[in-house]
Design an enzyme around this catalytic site. Structure first.
Site, PDB file in Angstrom:
ATOM      1  N   GLY A  14       0.771  -1.238   0.000  1.00 41.10           N
ATOM      2  CA  GLY A  14       0.000   0.000   0.000  1.00 41.10           C
ATOM      3  C   GLY A  14       0.803   1.290   0.000  1.00 41.10           C
ATOM      4  N   SER A  20       1.981   8.282   1.822  1.00 39.98           N
ATOM      5  CA  SER A  20       1.136   7.125   2.141  1.00 39.98           C
ATOM      6  C   SER A  20       1.243   6.741   3.615  1.00 39.98           C
ATOM      7  CB  SER A  20       1.577   5.907   1.317  1.00 39.98           C
ATOM      8  OG  SER A  20       1.345   6.122  -0.056  1.00 39.98           O
ATOM      9  N   ASP A  65      -1.078  -6.627  -7.586  1.00 40.30           N
ATOM     10  CA  ASP A  65      -2.454  -6.160  -7.701  1.00 40.30           C
ATOM     11  C   ASP A  65      -3.269  -7.147  -6.875  1.00 40.30           C
ATOM     12  OD1 ASP A  65      -5.116  -5.713  -8.369  1.00 40.30           O
ATOM     13  OD2 ASP A  65      -4.617  -5.032 -10.393  1.00 40.30           O
ATOM     14  N   VAL A  66      -3.837  -6.677  -5.791  1.00 44.63           N
ATOM     15  CA  VAL A  66      -4.498  -7.600  -4.849  1.00 44.63           C
ATOM     16  C   VAL A  66      -5.773  -8.234  -5.417  1.00 44.63           C
ATOM     17  CG1 VAL A  66      -3.521  -6.540  -2.768  1.00 44.63           C
ATOM     18  CG2 VAL A  66      -5.758  -5.753  -3.633  1.00 44.63           C
ATOM     19  N   ALA A  97     -12.123   2.378  -4.311  1.00 41.45           N
ATOM     20  CA  ALA A  97     -13.471   2.389  -4.884  1.00 41.45           C
ATOM     21  C   ALA A  97     -13.409   3.322  -6.083  1.00 41.45           C
ATOM     22  CB  ALA A  97     -14.491   2.888  -3.864  1.00 41.45           C
ATOM     23  N   TYR A 159     -18.719   8.661   1.719  1.00 43.75           N
ATOM     24  CA  TYR A 159     -17.794   7.525   1.847  1.00 43.75           C
ATOM     25  C   TYR A 159     -18.430   6.270   1.229  1.00 43.75           C
ATOM     26  CZ  TYR A 159     -13.782   4.999   3.781  1.00 43.75           C
ATOM     27  OH  TYR A 159     -12.640   4.257   3.935  1.00 43.75           O
ATOM     28  N   LYS A 166     -15.258  -1.167   4.383  1.00 46.56           N
ATOM     29  CA  LYS A 166     -14.566  -1.100   5.682  1.00 46.56           C
ATOM     30  C   LYS A 166     -15.322  -1.917   6.737  1.00 46.56           C
ATOM     31  CE  LYS A 166     -10.969   1.522   4.673  1.00 46.56           C
ATOM     32  NZ  LYS A 166      -9.670   0.875   4.364  1.00 46.56           N
ATOM     33  N   ARG A 196      -4.048  13.545   5.009  1.00 53.11           N
ATOM     34  CA  ARG A 196      -3.884  14.073   3.647  1.00 53.11           C
ATOM     35  C   ARG A 196      -2.907  13.229   2.824  1.00 53.11           C
ATOM     36  NH1 ARG A 196      -3.968  20.589   2.932  1.00 53.11           N
ATOM     37  NH2 ARG A 196      -5.454  20.423   4.632  1.00 53.11           N
ATOM     38  N   THR A 197      -3.406  12.164   2.222  1.00 52.90           N
ATOM     39  CA  THR A 197      -2.593  11.288   1.365  1.00 52.90           C
ATOM     40  C   THR A 197      -3.079  11.419  -0.075  1.00 52.90           C
ATOM     41  OG1 THR A 197      -4.138   9.477   1.670  1.00 52.90           O
ATOM     42  CG2 THR A 197      -2.319   9.593   3.237  1.00 52.90           C
ATOM     43  N   LEU A 198      -2.421  10.649  -0.970  1.00 51.92           N
ATOM     44  CA  LEU A 198      -2.836  10.638  -2.378  1.00 51.92           C
ATOM     45  C   LEU A 198      -4.311  10.253  -2.505  1.00 51.92           C
ATOM     46  CD1 LEU A 198      -1.834  10.775  -5.364  1.00 51.92           C
ATOM     47  CD2 LEU A 198      -1.423   8.318  -5.202  1.00 51.92           C
TER      48      LEU A 198
HETATM   49  P1  NAD Z   1      -2.603   5.852  -0.562  1.00 49.35           P
HETATM   50  O1  NAD Z   1      -3.191   6.236  -1.864  1.00 49.35           O
HETATM   51  O2  NAD Z   1      -1.250   6.334  -0.253  1.00 49.35           O
HETATM   52  O3  NAD Z   1      -2.659   4.285  -0.374  1.00 49.35           O
HETATM   53  C1  NAD Z   1      -3.643   3.463  -0.966  1.00 49.35           C
HETATM   54  C2  NAD Z   1      -2.909   2.315  -1.595  1.00 49.35           C
HETATM   55  O4  NAD Z   1      -3.810   1.334  -2.114  1.00 49.35           O
HETATM   56  C3  NAD Z   1      -2.012   2.762  -2.764  1.00 49.35           C
HETATM   57  O5  NAD Z   1      -0.675   2.409  -2.516  1.00 49.35           O
HETATM   58  C4  NAD Z   1      -2.558   1.979  -3.953  1.00 49.35           C
HETATM   59  O6  NAD Z   1      -1.549   1.586  -4.851  1.00 49.35           O
HETATM   60  C5  NAD Z   1      -3.156   0.780  -3.235  1.00 49.35           C
HETATM   61  N1  NAD Z   1      -4.080   0.026  -4.085  1.00 49.35           N
HETATM   62  C6  NAD Z   1      -5.230   0.429  -4.665  1.00 49.35           C
HETATM   63  N2  NAD Z   1      -5.740  -0.537  -5.446  1.00 49.35           N
HETATM   64  C7  NAD Z   1      -4.894  -1.601  -5.341  1.00 49.35           C
HETATM   65  C8  NAD Z   1      -4.854  -2.912  -5.930  1.00 49.35           C
HETATM   66  N3  NAD Z   1      -5.807  -3.321  -6.782  1.00 49.35           N
HETATM   67  N4  NAD Z   1      -3.824  -3.737  -5.594  1.00 49.35           N
HETATM   68  C9  NAD Z   1      -2.851  -3.321  -4.758  1.00 49.35           C
HETATM   69  N5  NAD Z   1      -2.824  -2.096  -4.188  1.00 49.35           N
HETATM   70  C10 NAD Z   1      -3.837  -1.247  -4.479  1.00 49.35           C
HETATM   71  O7  NAD Z   1      -3.645   6.376   0.553  1.00 49.35           O
HETATM   72  P2  NAD Z   1      -3.720   6.131   2.132  1.00 49.35           P
HETATM   73  O8  NAD Z   1      -4.612   7.196   2.634  1.00 49.35           O
HETATM   74  O9  NAD Z   1      -2.365   5.972   2.699  1.00 49.35           O
HETATM   75  O10 NAD Z   1      -4.546   4.766   2.246  1.00 49.35           O
HETATM   76  C11 NAD Z   1      -4.060   3.611   2.878  1.00 49.35           C
HETATM   77  C12 NAD Z   1      -5.144   2.943   3.726  1.00 49.35           C
HETATM   78  O11 NAD Z   1      -5.519   3.820   4.782  1.00 49.35           O
HETATM   79  C13 NAD Z   1      -6.423   2.615   2.964  1.00 49.35           C
HETATM   80  O12 NAD Z   1      -6.921   1.368   3.430  1.00 49.35           O
HETATM   81  C14 NAD Z   1      -7.359   3.710   3.419  1.00 49.35           C
HETATM   82  O13 NAD Z   1      -8.706   3.319   3.328  1.00 49.35           O
HETATM   83  C15 NAD Z   1      -6.922   3.865   4.846  1.00 49.35           C
HETATM   84  N6  NAD Z   1      -7.337   5.094   5.513  1.00 49.35           N
HETATM   85  C16 NAD Z   1      -6.998   6.312   4.983  1.00 49.35           C
HETATM   86  C17 NAD Z   1      -7.401   7.479   5.644  1.00 49.35           C
HETATM   87  C18 NAD Z   1      -7.083   8.834   5.091  1.00 49.35           C
HETATM   88  O14 NAD Z   1      -7.742   9.785   5.454  1.00 49.35           O
HETATM   89  N7  NAD Z   1      -6.094   8.964   4.243  1.00 49.35           N
HETATM   90  C19 NAD Z   1      -8.116   7.384   6.847  1.00 49.35           C
HETATM   91  C20 NAD Z   1      -8.430   6.107   7.359  1.00 49.35           C
HETATM   92  C21 NAD Z   1      -8.037   4.985   6.680  1.00 49.35           C
HETATM   93  O1  0WE Z   2     -10.341   5.206   2.830  1.00 47.54           O
HETATM   94  C1  0WE Z   2     -10.251   6.353   2.458  1.00 47.54           C
HETATM   95  C2  0WE Z   2     -10.125   6.688   0.985  1.00 47.54           C
HETATM   96  C3  0WE Z   2      -9.869   5.483   0.138  1.00 47.54           C
HETATM   97  C4  0WE Z   2     -10.054   5.713  -1.336  1.00 47.54           C
HETATM   98  C5  0WE Z   2      -9.724   6.895  -1.984  1.00 47.54           C
HETATM   99  C6  0WE Z   2      -9.914   7.004  -3.349  1.00 47.54           C
HETATM  100  C7  0WE Z   2      -9.641   8.279  -4.112  1.00 47.54           C
HETATM  101  C8  0WE Z   2      -9.295   8.007  -5.562  1.00 47.54           C
HETATM  102  C9  0WE Z   2     -10.581   4.671  -2.062  1.00 47.54           C
HETATM  103  N1  0WE Z   2     -10.777   4.771  -3.394  1.00 47.54           N
HETATM  104  C10 0WE Z   2     -10.446   5.905  -4.051  1.00 47.54           C
HETATM  105  N2  0WE Z   2     -10.660   5.968  -5.400  1.00 47.54           N
HETATM  106  C11 0WE Z   2     -10.177   6.966  -6.161  1.00 47.54           C
HETATM  107  O2  0WE Z   2     -10.434   7.007  -7.386  1.00 47.54           O
HETATM  108  N3  0WE Z   2     -10.330   7.356   3.404  1.00 47.54           N
HETATM  109  C12 0WE Z   2     -10.636   7.000   4.780  1.00 47.54           C
HETATM  110  C13 0WE Z   2     -10.187   8.791   3.093  1.00 47.54           C
HETATM  111  C14 0WE Z   2     -11.553   9.333   2.824  1.00 47.54           C
HETATM  112  O3  0WE Z   2     -12.129   9.173   1.626  1.00 47.54           O
HETATM  113  C15 0WE Z   2     -13.391   9.730   1.697  1.00 47.54           C
HETATM  114  C16 0WE Z   2     -13.595  10.241   2.981  1.00 47.54           C
HETATM  115  C17 0WE Z   2     -12.409   9.984   3.714  1.00 47.54           C
HETATM  116  C18 0WE Z   2     -12.140  10.326   5.134  1.00 47.54           C
HETATM  117  C19 0WE Z   2     -14.381   9.821   0.729  1.00 47.54           C
HETATM  118  C20 0WE Z   2     -15.582  10.454   1.027  1.00 47.54           C
HETATM  119  C21 0WE Z   2     -15.791  10.946   2.303  1.00 47.54           C
HETATM  120  C22 0WE Z   2     -14.810  10.834   3.278  1.00 47.54           C
END
Ligand code: NAD
Ligand code: 0WE
Length: 259
Positions: A14, A20, A65-66, A97, A159, A166, A196-198
């Site tokens: 990830g 990230s 790719d999972v 998603a 969401y 989740k 604040r991630t990608l």
């Molecule tokens: P991120 O974009 O840095 O990480 C998401 C990762 O998922 C990426 O590395 C992407 O390559 C990977 N991914 C997506 N589709 C994939 C696939 N088919 N096979 C393998 N890898 C795949 O963003 P992040 O915010 O660091 O997200 C990491 C985790 O944290 C996620 O589970 C996200 O739901 C969770 N999360 C994020 C937040 C937030 O606000 N950023 C809050 C709570 C939980």
């Molecule tokens: O888990 C997440 C986001 C995960 C995520 C983000 C993207 C953006 C780009 C999954 N799929 C995609 N697909 C894309 O095309 N979070 C916890 C961060 C997040 O995302 C939201 C939130 C929060 C918080 C989306 C809507 C509302 C709140």
């Protein structure tokens, strides 16, 4: 500071870039002495991940790719070859998603994209845990960590299908904890507030969400990836030896509030 990871071997799924959450976790573990393998998804981020992995002297960076059973099988074979058949730590930080499903109404989610979100964001933990099981068993146990969000327990506007994914992930953590507890493998989740991630930055209204957490949470603080890294270093360590099947909230206390 949580104890040493000297002699521990881990696999991190990830990392996309330096922001990230998976990278913040990996940094903590590597700085404490862990040896880490990394996976990446897609050519676009391969170089990012290779460059980051090199800074922590990673012995293995490979594509995964999972959605693909073949990828998961190959990755764990490579990890086994790299780490002499043993694995102590697994970090699962993967979610996806379709962007259009994080905008409109949950009601409108079509069947194929519903299953896509659950496949990548929830089933992948089960598949990885199953592949890790014999490698962790050979080390006398191990620790698995995944990343979740409050939107799996409460309705967070937009969401949507990710919330359903989740909820599935959270339940999977509990059932995996039961199965794998027998082998001294612990399975836990961190529920992070908005970071604040990608994955987050592309979401419309994300700054508003951060502002709401800052205003309404007990600590009135934004959540940073390294806050999650610190909690992960605890959950994956022997200090958490009797902790499994649970969720640790790193959200400034937001989940505790009713208003
Ligand atoms: P991120 O974009 O840095 O990480 C998401 C990762 O998922 C990426 O590395 C992407 O390559 C990977 N991914 C997506 N589709 C994939 C696939 N088919 N096979 C393998 N890898 C795949 O963003 P992040 O915010 O660091 O997200 C990491 C985790 O944290 C996620 O589970 C996200 O739901 C969770 N999360 C994020 C937040 C937030 O606000 N950023 C809050 C709570 C939980
Ligand atoms: O888990 C997440 C986001 C995960 C995520 C983000 C993207 C953006 C780009 C999954 N799929 C995609 N697909 C894309 O095309 N979070 C916890 C961060 C997040 O995302 C939201 C939130 C929060 C918080 C989306 C809507 C509302 C709140």
């Amino acid at each position: 500071m949580t104890g040493s990871y000297e002699g521990k071997r881990g696999l991190v799924l990830g990392v996309a870039n330096r922001r990230s959450i998976a990278w913040a976790i990996a940094k903590r573990l590597a700085d404490a002495g862990a040896e880490l393998a990394f996976t990446f998804q897609g050519d676009r981020i391969e170089k990012n991940v290779r460059d980051l992995a090199e800074t922590v002297s990673s012995p293995l960076v490979t594509e995964c790719d999972v959605r693909s059973d073949a990828d998961i099988e190959r990755v764990f074979r490579e990890v086994g070859e790299t780490f002499d058949g043993g694995l102590d730590l697994l970090v699962h930080s993967v979610a996806y998603a379709a962007a259009e499903d994080l905008e409109g109404r949950f009601t409108d989610t079509p069947r194929d994209r519903f299953w896509l979100a659950l496949d990548i964001s929830a089933y992948s933990l089960v598949a990885c845990a199953r592949a890790a099981e014999p490698m962790m068993e050979s080390r006398g146990g191990g620790a698995i960590l995944t990343m979740t969000y409050l939107g799996g327990e409460r309705a967070v506007p937009h969401y949507n299908v990710m919330g359903v994914a989740k909820a599935t992930l959270d339940a999977s953590v509990r059932y995996l904890a039961w199965d794998l507890g027998q082998k001294s493998i612990r399975v836990n989740a961190i529920s992070a507030g908005p970071v604040r991630t990608l994955a987050a930055r592309s979401i419309a209204g994300f700054p508003t969400m951060e502002a709401i957490v800052e205003e309404r949470s007990p600590l009135h603080r934004r959540i940073e990836a390294d806050d999650v890294g610190a909690a992960a270093a605890y959950l994956l360590s022997d200090d958490a030896r009797n902790v499994t099947g649970t969720t640790l909230y790193v959200d400034s206390g937001y989940h505790a509030m009713g208003m």
